[in-house]
Each structure stands twice: as C-alpha cells, then as structure tokens.
Design a protein around this motif. Sequence first.
Motif, PDB file in Angstrom:
ATOM      1  N   ASN A   1      55.210  48.307  39.617  1.00  0.00           N
ATOM      2  CA  ASN A   1      54.346  47.138  39.570  1.00  0.00           C
ATOM      3  C   ASN A   1      52.942  47.539  39.114  1.00  0.00           C
ATOM      4  OD1 ASN A   1      55.944  44.870  41.195  1.00  0.00           O
ATOM      5  ND2 ASN A   1      56.267  46.817  42.254  1.00  0.00           N
ATOM      6  N   ALA A   2      52.192  46.547  38.665  1.00  0.00           N
ATOM      7  CA  ALA A   2      50.803  46.791  38.271  1.00  0.00           C
ATOM      8  C   ALA A   2      50.013  47.350  39.444  1.00  0.00           C
ATOM      9  CB  ALA A   2      50.166  45.492  37.781  1.00  0.00           C
ATOM     10  N   GLY A   3      49.113  48.291  39.141  1.00  0.00           N
ATOM     11  CA  GLY A   3      48.193  48.778  40.150  1.00  0.00           C
ATOM     12  C   GLY A   3      46.985  47.858  40.246  1.00  0.00           C
ATOM     13  N   THR A   4      46.048  48.219  41.102  1.00  0.00           N
ATOM     14  CA  THR A   4      44.792  47.483  41.219  1.00  0.00           C
ATOM     15  C   THR A   4      43.646  48.422  40.869  1.00  0.00           C
ATOM     16  OG1 THR A   4      45.635  46.030  42.968  1.00  0.00           O
ATOM     17  CG2 THR A   4      43.254  46.191  42.726  1.00  0.00           C
ATOM     18  N   GLN A   5      42.756  47.958  39.997  1.00  0.00           N
ATOM     19  CA  GLN A   5      41.576  48.718  39.597  1.00  0.00           C
ATOM     20  C   GLN A   5      40.346  48.076  40.215  1.00  0.00           C
ATOM     21  OE1 GLN A   5      41.235  49.478  35.360  1.00  0.00           O
ATOM     22  NE2 GLN A   5      39.000  49.518  35.475  1.00  0.00           N
ATOM     23  N   ALA A   6      39.580  48.881  40.947  1.00  0.00           N
ATOM     24  CA  ALA A   6      38.389  48.373  41.639  1.00  0.00           C
ATOM     25  C   ALA A   6      37.260  49.385  41.486  1.00  0.00           C
ATOM     26  CB  ALA A   6      38.687  48.116  43.112  1.00  0.00           C
ATOM     27  N   GLY A   7      36.432  49.211  40.462  1.00  0.00           N
ATOM     28  CA  GLY A   7      35.322  50.131  40.250  1.00  0.00           C
ATOM     29  C   GLY A   7      35.815  51.520  39.907  1.00  0.00           C
TER      30      GLY A   7
ATOM     31  N   PRO B   1      50.066  49.011  33.677  1.00  0.00           N
ATOM     32  CA  PRO B   1      48.670  48.589  33.587  1.00  0.00           C
ATOM     33  C   PRO B   1      48.164  48.185  34.964  1.00  0.00           C
ATOM     34  CG  PRO B   1      50.106  46.834  32.825  1.00  0.00           C
ATOM     35  CD  PRO B   1      50.993  48.011  33.122  1.00  0.00           C
ATOM     36  N   SER B   2      46.890  47.980  35.092  1.00  0.00           N
ATOM     37  CA  SER B   2      46.308  47.583  36.372  1.00  0.00           C
ATOM     38  C   SER B   2      45.788  46.154  36.302  1.00  0.00           C
ATOM     39  CB  SER B   2      45.168  48.529  36.757  1.00  0.00           C
ATOM     40  OG  SER B   2      44.174  48.549  35.747  1.00  0.00           O
ATOM     41  N   HIS B   3      45.598  45.582  37.475  1.00  0.00           N
ATOM     42  CA  HIS B   3      44.902  44.303  37.603  1.00  0.00           C
ATOM     43  C   HIS B   3      43.469  44.639  38.006  1.00  0.00           C
ATOM     44  CE1 HIS B   3      44.868  39.876  38.507  1.00  0.00           C
ATOM     45  NE2 HIS B   3      43.726  40.277  39.053  1.00  0.00           N
ATOM     46  N   GLN B   4      42.539  44.380  37.120  1.00  0.00           N
ATOM     47  CA  GLN B   4      41.137  44.740  37.346  1.00  0.00           C
ATOM     48  C   GLN B   4      40.455  43.632  38.124  1.00  0.00           C
ATOM     49  OE1 GLN B   4      39.102  45.725  33.728  1.00  0.00           O
ATOM     50  NE2 GLN B   4      37.222  46.368  34.744  1.00  0.00           N
ATOM     51  N   LEU B   5      39.899  43.981  39.280  1.00  0.00           N
ATOM     52  CA  LEU B   5      39.247  42.982  40.115  1.00  0.00           C
ATOM     53  C   LEU B   5      37.986  42.464  39.438  1.00  0.00           C
ATOM     54  CD1 LEU B   5      39.640  44.521  43.690  1.00  0.00           C
ATOM     55  CD2 LEU B   5      41.183  42.993  42.440  1.00  0.00           C
ATOM     56  N   LEU B   6      37.657  41.207  39.704  1.00  0.00           N
ATOM     57  CA  LEU B   6      36.523  40.582  39.008  1.00  0.00           C
ATOM     58  C   LEU B   6      35.185  41.210  39.401  1.00  0.00           C
ATOM     59  CD1 LEU B   6      34.953  38.430  41.110  1.00  0.00           C
ATOM     60  CD2 LEU B   6      37.022  37.123  40.715  1.00  0.00           C
ATOM     61  N   THR B   7      35.176  41.957  40.511  1.00  0.00           N
ATOM     62  CA  THR B   7      33.944  42.652  40.906  1.00  0.00           C
ATOM     63  C   THR B   7      33.741  43.941  40.122  1.00  0.00           C
ATOM     64  OG1 THR B   7      35.217  43.666  42.700  1.00  0.00           O
ATOM     65  CG2 THR B   7      33.915  41.709  43.239  1.00  0.00           C
TER      66      THR B   7
END
Length: 375
Positions: A216-222, A136-142
């Motif tokens: 590891n978790a990915g990062t989701q940004a838009g 899963p990803s860590h979705q940024l608050l933006t």
Amino acid sequence: ACTVKSLNALMAYSQQSMFDPRVQWDEEWQRWVITAPAFPNTSTSQILGIAVSQTSNACGNFWSYRVDVGFLGGSGGLYDYPMLGISQDAVLFTANVFGSGSFRGASLFSVAKARIYNGFGFSASVYTGLKATLEPSHQLLTDQNDCSWLAAAPANSGQVWTYALCDPANPNDQMLRGAMLVSGVSTYQFPPAAPQPATCSSAGAKLDTLDNRFQNAGTQAGDLLYQTHTIGLSGSGFSFVRYYVIRGLLAFAPTISVQNNIYASGSSFDFNPSIAANTYSPTRFGVNWSVTDPPIGAAGKPSMHFTDNNGGNPSGTTGLNVFTSAACYTGVGTNRWGDYSQTSYDPGATTVFWIDNETVRSANFWSTEIAKMNW
C-alpha cells in the motif's frame, strides 16, 4: 444517493474487465482519485483507467482518462499491481511490468493535478526498470517538500530502497533521484503461509501472506516516510508485520528512525498490513492488518487487527482484533486472503482512523469489513 457504477462504466471503457482498483482522497484539493487497469485488449495494448471527481462529492461527476500502458511490456506484456500516490501538486502512478515472459521492473509516471483535476489532457515522463514493487506515498498537506518519495522492499532482499521524484507536476523539469538504500534496516525474508485456526483446519487450507513487498501507499510527512510490510524471520516459522519510520528525506539520506515487528499474539500469523499518519498530527500513525487469531470471546476464525502509536511506538504483541470472519476458507492448498488492506485518517476528525480489510462471510464468500477507530 450515489448511482452505483462498475469500474468499466466509471472509466468509460468496455473492451476488457478492470481489476485492482485504488482510491485516494486528496484533502488539499478536495478530490477523489480512482485508478484501475484493464486486462490487455491486444498483445501490445492495455488500458489504465484514471477517474477524478469534479468536486468533493464522490457521488457526483468524474473526469475519466484511459492511458494505454501496453508499450511498457511490449508484445504479450502486462501492467500489474498498480499503485497510486498523491503529492502536493501531482498524482503518481506505479505498477510492475512484465513482458516476453520476464519481469521488467516497476514503472512510474506522474501527472499534474492542475491537468487531470480540470479535465485537461496531459503528457508524462515515464520511468522504467525500477525496484519492485514500488510504492508511492500520500504526501500530507502540511508537508511542503517538492519531492515525492517512493519505497520498495524487493523480494527476499532484506532491504528497503527509496526514490524521490522531484517536481512531479512538471514532466519537462522533474528529476527522479535514487535508488537510495535505506540504512539501518534489520534483515528479513519471505513470510510463510498462514495456517487457518484449528476450527478451520479440517481441509488443511492455508492463507496466502503474499510476500515481503510493500502492498500500500506510504505516508510522507515532512522529513518522515511511513511504510509497512509482511516479513518472515529466520527460524521463527511465523509471519509478522513490520513498520518503518524513515527519516532523512530532506537531506536525501534515508535512514531508519523506528522499525518494529508487531503481531497479535505469540501464536498468530500476521500479514497484509497498511499504515497511515494523520495530517493534523503527523507523528501519529495507525496500522491495520490480518491475523489468524480470533477476537477474545469470538469463534476461532481469522480477523482484522489494529494498533496505533498513541502512548508510544508499538512493538511485539500489540493492538486489538476488530472483526472476525464468520466462516473459513474450505478449499485446499494456499488461498489468497486479500492482497490489500487500507488505513486512512479521517480528514474531518483529528482523532479518527478508518480501516478496512478482508473477511469471509460464509464458506468461500469474501467480504470487506470497515471500522472507525478513535484514539
């Protein structure tokens, strides 16, 4: 001061030891989330522990949950290699499931933050038979995308696959979209084990680079998804770190925007990476991994390495070695060298990443090193 607790005590569970913990900080809701499964307590029962801080204080009280995931694998099954992700409104849980002597694929379920952040009970839709190992990803608050993205690099496939779990906070209306093959991925293969440096080689031991899964978790940004893994390349004889910037999430058409292989030097074996992007500058990312090269001027031991894209997307030889192990692994054969590393941005500082990875303090005594990286 914090009261030190075991995982079992934190999860209020005592029947079996717990393993493979994961922790994430939810910067939007200001909560800590921790997960850890226990070893099976019967042939059909296995507990996944979930703990959520009741405030932003990691030293304060936690809500704890114990979810029986034994039904996923059936008799003699195992819920293994669990992963944790954060979306805007939900927490995501994945794992590899084994049963009846075979791999049954990855599983996925999500829980609304409004439930577990307030100590309420919950129900969940469970998806099974998915690509392994599903991160899963860590979705940024933006990012206000209502779909949470996950990625997998199945064993020796040379491919990257993605899923999108839309409306993950609502078990009745959510939809899992995928598997979607990411276009533009360059072929790869299993990485070879890493020989320790010459000063460590008397026992002939090697370090396990694991395989090509996302660890590891990915990062989701838009519209972007960041991920990284260890790879091998045909004819090279070395292991490398490769990272991806995947574009096209909003159109459900994932394609490679950036992919580069990175390494400490022309003679290093590079493995166990993690990646994170910064909430306040979502195109800024950092990567942390293990290498067999020592830092310049240090003893010849494996070390921890870091790079970021300050000044351009890193490619080839890049970054700096941060910490070195104080000793060697002295056994024989191939030894596990920390399946996990971690890269995290600092939610209180716009120019800081925190990284941690495994080192050896003395012969066969494992330790974790933590570093603060400023750009």
